[in-house]
Write a protein that holds these residues in place. Sequence first.
Motif, PDB file in Angstrom:
ATOM      1  N   LEU A   8       0.755  -1.256  -0.074  1.00  0.00           N
ATOM      2  CA  LEU A   8      -0.074   0.208   0.046  1.00  0.00           C
ATOM      3  C   LEU A   8       0.871   1.200  -0.111  1.00  0.00           C
ATOM      4  CD1 LEU A   8      -2.854  -0.963   2.375  1.00  0.00           C
ATOM      5  CD2 LEU A   8      -3.061  -0.302   0.086  1.00  0.00           C
ATOM      6  N   PHE A  11       2.128   1.630  -3.340  1.00  0.00           N
ATOM      7  CA  PHE A  11       1.027   2.257  -4.210  1.00  0.00           C
ATOM      8  C   PHE A  11       0.782   3.713  -4.171  1.00  0.00           C
ATOM      9  CE2 PHE A  11      -3.592   2.894  -4.910  1.00  0.00           C
ATOM     10  CZ  PHE A  11      -3.625   2.818  -6.304  1.00  0.00           C
ATOM     11  N   PHE A  12       0.821   4.090  -2.717  1.00  0.00           N
ATOM     12  CA  PHE A  12       0.617   5.699  -2.735  1.00  0.00           C
ATOM     13  C   PHE A  12       1.899   6.462  -3.015  1.00  0.00           C
ATOM     14  CE2 PHE A  12      -2.888   3.777  -0.073  1.00  0.00           C
ATOM     15  CZ  PHE A  12      -3.958   4.616  -0.520  1.00  0.00           C
ATOM     16  N   GLY A  15       2.578   5.033  -7.387  1.00  0.00           N
ATOM     17  CA  GLY A  15       1.158   4.951  -8.326  1.00  0.00           C
ATOM     18  C   GLY A  15       0.922   6.439  -8.510  1.00  0.00           C
ATOM     19  N   LEU A  20      -5.538   8.743 -10.650  1.00  0.00           N
ATOM     20  CA  LEU A  20      -6.672   7.969  -9.662  1.00  0.00           C
ATOM     21  C   LEU A  20      -7.635   9.030  -9.312  1.00  0.00           C
ATOM     22  CD1 LEU A  20      -7.881   5.613  -8.622  1.00  0.00           C
ATOM     23  CD2 LEU A  20      -6.172   5.597  -6.377  1.00  0.00           C
ATOM     24  N   ALA A  62      -5.222  -0.362  -8.915  1.00  0.00           N
ATOM     25  CA  ALA A  62      -3.717  -0.821  -8.011  1.00  0.00           C
ATOM     26  C   ALA A  62      -3.024  -2.088  -8.523  1.00  0.00           C
ATOM     27  CB  ALA A  62      -4.261  -0.909  -6.605  1.00  0.00           C
ATOM     28  N   THR A  65      -1.270  -1.280 -11.635  1.00  0.00           N
ATOM     29  CA  THR A  65      -0.034  -0.302 -11.656  1.00  0.00           C
ATOM     30  C   THR A  65       1.306  -1.177 -11.250  1.00  0.00           C
ATOM     31  OG1 THR A  65      -1.509   1.224 -10.727  1.00  0.00           O
ATOM     32  CG2 THR A  65       0.894   1.243 -10.022  1.00  0.00           C
ATOM     33  N   GLY A 365      -5.063   2.021 -14.812  1.00  0.00           N
ATOM     34  CA  GLY A 365      -3.940   1.381 -13.989  1.00  0.00           C
ATOM     35  C   GLY A 365      -2.708   1.208 -14.590  1.00  0.00           C
ATOM     36  N   SER A 368      -0.773   4.125 -14.950  1.00  0.00           N
ATOM     37  CA  SER A 368       0.004   4.236 -13.648  1.00  0.00           C
ATOM     38  C   SER A 368       1.066   3.684 -13.641  1.00  0.00           C
ATOM     39  CB  SER A 368      -0.878   4.093 -12.343  1.00  0.00           C
ATOM     40  OG  SER A 368      -0.308   4.101 -11.171  1.00  0.00           O
TER      41      SER A 368
END
Length: 386
Positions: A8, A11-12, A15, A20, A62, A65, A365, A368
């Motif tokens: 996570l 991803f944050f 990404g 998003l 996600a 990505t 995605g 991303s």
Amino acid sequence: MNSAGSVLRDFFKKGDMLLLSLCCGSTLYGILLIASATHSTGSLRYVIIQAAALVLGVFLFAFFTFLDLDPILERWRWIFLFNVIFIASLFVFGVEGGTGNRSWLRPSWFPVGIQPAEVVKITFILLMARQMSYLKSWGISSPGSVFQMGAHVLFMAGLIYAASKDAGMVLVYLFIFLAMAFAAGVKLRWFILAFAAGGGGFAAAWIKGWIPEYMRNRILVIFDHSLDPLGIGWQQNRSVLALGSGGLTGQGLFHGTQTQKASTTALPAKHTDFIFSVAGEELGMIGCVLIIILLAAVVIRCIYVAVNAKDDFSALICVGIAGMLIFQIVENIGMCLFLTPVIGLTLPFFSYGGTSIVSLFAAMGIISGVKMRSLPRWLRGRNDRR
């Protein structure tokens, strides 16, 4: 838990959170418009399905990505076979979806319909990007390369039309190809030849009467709005009326004269094809401009990621997805303004459609993922593709 937390955080951190946010904001705005457009039915079914598609879409955003496409595209033959079989399934299982086209699969065990051509748009872009990036090493503008690429897109376009009679979707695929070919560096002479051949073929088909009458009328009514105003021009006449009646700020959400009317004389396809007209009637020009700004921002972000991509393959994927969005946005808004023919294309992120939302978020995605794998700014000048 630590592993999930690490994923996570990555991803944050890596990404494309801006993309998003734009996609989620557009979809939530669309859900609000769908809620108003379907309010007269007394059912929340459309809102629930669209909201569920949004949740699934975020997960797919996600997932894609982090998905490395390179090893997957090594099995391009299987992906191409999937494309062909999925579209060809419409010959046997296809059902009409309210537009006169057999574009949908509606299995009894699944709660919503599936539009194969919407899903295959993404895999088609991936395959075309791989093909073009491979052919660049052999000369992208050589006759052999152009023939291979042209054969690919024409085969898919022909299959889609034969299986579903969905001319609008065929045009989307053709525009995607043209955008990607231009970005790949195909010389201008091939575009001139293609437009000349396409225009000549269309003219011959028109003269010979090979184009169905309803398609001819949908084109003719754009140039003569008085042509069959209660028939072929009915939908767009109601759309223009709705847009005009909204003025600058609109009649108010859930208060639009046509949007809230359940009769057949009101604005048709309110939650799908003419969702832009709903925004115009209830939220006015301000609501419409906000839609255009959000969608333009998504397209610009796609192009930005393409410009900074690490290689041609990744850049072409982004261009293909941007081309898909551009064509559908221009055609749908033009249709609502009575400037382009009605060909059954919905407005990305805003119109109702679970398959469309899920496919769009998967595509975003992928973009991303391209952004996450882009070279650092200080290395871009050393990128061997430049």
